[in-house]
Design a protein around this motif. Structure first.
Motif, PDB file in Angstrom:
ATOM      1  N   UNK A  25       0.882  -1.288   0.196  1.00  0.00           N
ATOM      2  CA  UNK A  25      -0.008   0.044  -0.116  1.00  0.00           C
ATOM      3  C   UNK A  25       0.807   1.179   0.116  1.00  0.00           C
ATOM      4  N   UNK A  26       1.932   1.221   0.586  1.00  0.00           N
ATOM      5  CA  UNK A  26       2.782   2.483   0.866  1.00  0.00           C
ATOM      6  C   UNK A  26       3.302   2.685  -0.653  1.00  0.00           C
ATOM      7  N   UNK A  27       3.864   1.522  -1.215  1.00  0.00           N
ATOM      8  CA  UNK A  27       4.370   1.468  -2.671  1.00  0.00           C
ATOM      9  C   UNK A  27       3.518   2.052  -3.472  1.00  0.00           C
ATOM     10  N   UNK A  46       1.102 -16.784 -11.136  1.00  0.00           N
ATOM     11  CA  UNK A  46       2.944 -16.506 -11.000  1.00  0.00           C
ATOM     12  C   UNK A  46       3.150 -15.601 -12.030  1.00  0.00           C
ATOM     13  N   UNK A  47       4.367 -14.811 -11.711  1.00  0.00           N
ATOM     14  CA  UNK A  47       4.888 -13.749 -12.496  1.00  0.00           C
ATOM     15  C   UNK A  47       3.913 -12.574 -12.726  1.00  0.00           C
ATOM     16  N   UNK A  48       2.758 -12.563 -12.427  1.00  0.00           N
ATOM     17  CA  UNK A  48       1.692 -11.300 -12.711  1.00  0.00           C
ATOM     18  C   UNK A  48       1.782 -10.153 -11.919  1.00  0.00           C
ATOM     19  N   UNK A  49       1.269 -10.512 -10.510  1.00  0.00           N
ATOM     20  CA  UNK A  49       1.375  -9.083  -9.634  1.00  0.00           C
ATOM     21  C   UNK A  49       0.645  -7.872  -9.948  1.00  0.00           C
ATOM     22  N   UNK A  50      -0.248  -7.903 -10.823  1.00  0.00           N
ATOM     23  CA  UNK A  50      -1.054  -6.990 -11.316  1.00  0.00           C
ATOM     24  C   UNK A  50      -1.838  -6.352 -10.464  1.00  0.00           C
ATOM     25  N   UNK A  68       8.588  -7.362  -6.542  1.00  0.00           N
ATOM     26  CA  UNK A  68       8.764  -8.530  -5.540  1.00  0.00           C
ATOM     27  C   UNK A  68       9.210  -7.852  -4.291  1.00  0.00           C
ATOM     28  N   UNK A  69       8.893  -8.703  -3.465  1.00  0.00           N
ATOM     29  CA  UNK A  69       9.598  -8.156  -2.024  1.00  0.00           C
ATOM     30  C   UNK A  69      10.917  -8.431  -1.923  1.00  0.00           C
ATOM     31  N   UNK A  70      11.640  -7.394  -1.204  1.00  0.00           N
ATOM     32  CA  UNK A  70      13.125  -7.495  -1.169  1.00  0.00           C
ATOM     33  C   UNK A  70      13.523  -8.799  -0.465  1.00  0.00           C
TER      34      UNK A  70
END
Length: 70
Positions: A25-27, A46-50, A68-70
């Motif tokens: 949410x911050x991002x 997988x590989x989406x994150x839309x 992706x998370x650090x």
């Protein structure tokens, strides 16, 4: 809020989506300049994150994808 089956514009199919985490949410606030981002979900395919809202399958042009998370 529980994950739910929603249409994903980038996958072109119904996929599981989950609410954004606090860090996501911050991002999104930083990316868009919006003050409120509680209505957004992320595709878990997988590989989406839309990112989409509960009512709008394509709220951003160009498409926003959660990094992706650090």
């Amino acid at each position: 809020m529980q994950p739910q089956q929603l249409y994903c514009y980038t996958c072109d199919s119904d996929e599981h989506h989950r609410p954004l985490t606090e860090n996501e949410k911050v991002w999104l606030r930083d990316e868009t300049g919006r003050r409120k981002v509680d209505e957004f979900f992320m595709c878990t395919a997988p590989k989406c994150r839309n990112v989409r809202s509960g009512f709008n399958k394509r709220p951003f042009d160009p498409v926003r994808r959660v990094p992706l998370p650090d």
